[in-house]
Write an enzyme that holds these catalytic residues in place. Sequence first.
Site, PDB file in Angstrom:
ATOM      1  N   SER A 161      -5.604  -5.149   5.786  1.00  0.00           N
ATOM      2  CA  SER A 161      -5.994  -6.056   4.699  1.00  0.00           C
ATOM      3  C   SER A 161      -6.704  -7.239   5.339  1.00  0.00           C
ATOM      4  O   SER A 161      -6.508  -7.515   6.534  1.00  0.00           O
ATOM      5  CB  SER A 161      -4.737  -6.542   3.979  1.00  0.00           C
ATOM      6  OG  SER A 161      -5.052  -7.643   3.155  1.00  0.00           O
ATOM      7  N   TYR A 164       3.437 -10.884   3.130  1.00  0.00           N
ATOM      8  CA  TYR A 164       2.391  -9.849   3.147  1.00  0.00           C
ATOM      9  C   TYR A 164       1.504 -10.006   4.384  1.00  0.00           C
ATOM     10  O   TYR A 164       1.189  -9.027   5.071  1.00  0.00           O
ATOM     11  CB  TYR A 164       1.572  -9.936   1.861  1.00  0.00           C
ATOM     12  CG  TYR A 164       0.522  -8.855   1.713  1.00  0.00           C
ATOM     13  CD1 TYR A 164       0.882  -7.538   1.482  1.00  0.00           C
ATOM     14  CD2 TYR A 164      -0.834  -9.173   1.801  1.00  0.00           C
ATOM     15  CE1 TYR A 164      -0.088  -6.546   1.343  1.00  0.00           C
ATOM     16  CE2 TYR A 164      -1.801  -8.189   1.652  1.00  0.00           C
ATOM     17  CZ  TYR A 164      -1.424  -6.884   1.422  1.00  0.00           C
ATOM     18  OH  TYR A 164      -2.386  -5.912   1.286  1.00  0.00           O
TER      19      TYR A 164
HETATM   20  N1  NAD Z   1      -5.978  -3.020  -3.514  1.00  0.00           N
HETATM   21  C1  NAD Z   1      -6.507  -3.889  -2.667  1.00  0.00           C
HETATM   22  O1  NAD Z   1      -7.357  -4.710  -3.022  1.00  0.00           O
HETATM   23  C2  NAD Z   1      -6.075  -3.899  -1.221  1.00  0.00           C
HETATM   24  C3  NAD Z   1      -6.710  -4.759  -0.331  1.00  0.00           C
HETATM   25  C4  NAD Z   1      -6.333  -4.734   1.003  1.00  0.00           C
HETATM   26  C5  NAD Z   1      -5.343  -3.875   1.427  1.00  0.00           C
HETATM   27  N2  NAD Z   1      -4.719  -3.064   0.538  1.00  0.00           N
HETATM   28  C6  NAD Z   1      -3.663  -2.181   1.032  1.00  0.00           C
HETATM   29  O2  NAD Z   1      -3.972  -0.852   0.661  1.00  0.00           O
HETATM   30  C7  NAD Z   1      -2.773  -0.131   0.379  1.00  0.00           C
HETATM   31  C8  NAD Z   1      -2.829   0.434  -1.048  1.00  0.00           C
HETATM   32  O3  NAD Z   1      -3.056  -0.627  -1.959  1.00  0.00           O
HETATM   33  P1  NAD Z   1      -3.146  -0.354  -3.522  1.00  0.00           P
HETATM   34  O4  NAD Z   1      -3.728  -1.580  -4.128  1.00  0.00           O
HETATM   35  O5  NAD Z   1      -3.783   0.976  -3.778  1.00  0.00           O
HETATM   36  O6  NAD Z   1      -1.594  -0.316  -3.891  1.00  0.00           O
HETATM   37  P2  NAD Z   1      -0.876   0.214  -5.223  1.00  0.00           P
HETATM   38  O7  NAD Z   1       0.167  -0.804  -5.565  1.00  0.00           O
HETATM   39  O8  NAD Z   1      -1.856   0.608  -6.268  1.00  0.00           O
HETATM   40  O9  NAD Z   1      -0.157   1.549  -4.703  1.00  0.00           O
HETATM   41  C9  NAD Z   1       0.811   1.492  -3.705  1.00  0.00           C
HETATM   42  C10 NAD Z   1       1.661   2.741  -3.792  1.00  0.00           C
HETATM   43  O10 NAD Z   1       2.679   2.633  -2.785  1.00  0.00           O
HETATM   44  C11 NAD Z   1       3.878   3.152  -3.342  1.00  0.00           C
HETATM   45  N3  NAD Z   1       5.056   2.654  -2.626  1.00  0.00           N
HETATM   46  C12 NAD Z   1       5.636   1.430  -2.723  1.00  0.00           C
HETATM   47  N4  NAD Z   1       6.750   1.382  -1.978  1.00  0.00           N
HETATM   48  C13 NAD Z   1       6.856   2.608  -1.370  1.00  0.00           C
HETATM   49  C14 NAD Z   1       7.806   3.172  -0.484  1.00  0.00           C
HETATM   50  N5  NAD Z   1       8.878   2.481  -0.059  1.00  0.00           N
HETATM   51  N6  NAD Z   1       7.614   4.454  -0.058  1.00  0.00           N
HETATM   52  C15 NAD Z   1       6.546   5.174  -0.508  1.00  0.00           C
HETATM   53  N7  NAD Z   1       5.628   4.690  -1.365  1.00  0.00           N
HETATM   54  C16 NAD Z   1       5.785   3.414  -1.788  1.00  0.00           C
HETATM   55  C17 NAD Z   1       3.845   2.702  -4.801  1.00  0.00           C
HETATM   56  O11 NAD Z   1       4.734   3.479  -5.611  1.00  0.00           O
HETATM   57  C18 NAD Z   1       2.384   2.911  -5.145  1.00  0.00           C
HETATM   58  O12 NAD Z   1       2.134   4.196  -5.685  1.00  0.00           O
HETATM   59  C19 NAD Z   1      -1.620  -1.137   0.571  1.00  0.00           C
HETATM   60  O13 NAD Z   1      -1.101  -0.967   1.886  1.00  0.00           O
HETATM   61  C20 NAD Z   1      -2.299  -2.479   0.421  1.00  0.00           C
HETATM   62  O14 NAD Z   1      -1.619  -3.495   1.105  1.00  0.00           O
HETATM   63  C21 NAD Z   1      -5.068  -3.046  -0.770  1.00  0.00           C
END
Ligand code: NAD
Length: 161
Positions: free
Chosen positions: A139, A152
């Site tokens: 991130s 985070y």
């Molecule tokens: N969306 C963004 O803008 C963004 C930006 C930078 C980084 N990220 C990173 O990308 C990744 C995905 O982000 P996203 O926005 O698609 O997230 P999201 O919240 O849409 O999806 C995350 C998924 O992880 C699952 N999860 C949570 N706890 C869990 C556990 N203990 N075991 C297994 N699964 C679990 C949730 O059920 C969910 O389906 C994350 O690591 C996030 O930090 C996202």
Amino acid sequence: MARLSGKVIIITGAAKGLGAADARMAAQEGAQVILTDVDEEAGRTVALEIGGSAKFVRHDVTQESEWQDLVVGVMREHGRLDGLVNNAGIVEAGTIESTMEDEWRRVMAVSADGSFFGCKHAVTAMREGGGGSIVNMASLASKRGQARFAAYCAAKGRSKR
Ligand SMILES: NC(=O)c1ccc[n+]([C@@H]2O[C@H](COP(=O)([O-])OP(=O)(O)OC[C@H]3O[C@@H](n4cnc5c(N)ncnc54)[C@H](O)[C@@H]3O)[C@@H](O)[C@H]2O)c1
């Protein structure tokens, strides 16, 4: 030719968001994809929509024993593991002063511990097959601290180079 033809790839947190998108794309590129998540209903729906090249496994990334079972199961069924995307992650808003201990531990458990366990068990399996690739979802928070997301930023800091 599809770029991931013949590859077996685990994607965590694949029930929605970026993990689900990764799973769809990996399958389009020819991979056999193992989607994992704690959200069973949504995870199964995405796997069904992708079709025969996808399978959903209920898996909590914070539990090392579940990683062991997952990787053993994949090796038994497919005989190889070529890729792992440590995508599962959660966000809790809070400054260094307002973040509660349980919030801190939850965020660290999913992003930091989960990625550690994943790398640990995947590397052993990948070595048996002569190699593989691991993607740890980072991130901007891993590069630049944000005052309102103390836990985070710390949890994602592992990906800093
Ligand atoms: N969306 C963004 O803008 C963004 C930006 C930078 C980084 N990220 C990173 O990308 C990744 C995905 O982000 P996203 O926005 O698609 O997230 P999201 O919240 O849409 O999806 C995350 C998924 O992880 C699952 N999860 C949570 N706890 C869990 C556990 N203990 N075991 C297994 N699964 C679990 C949730 O059920 C969910 O389906 C994350 O690591 C996030 O930090 C996202």
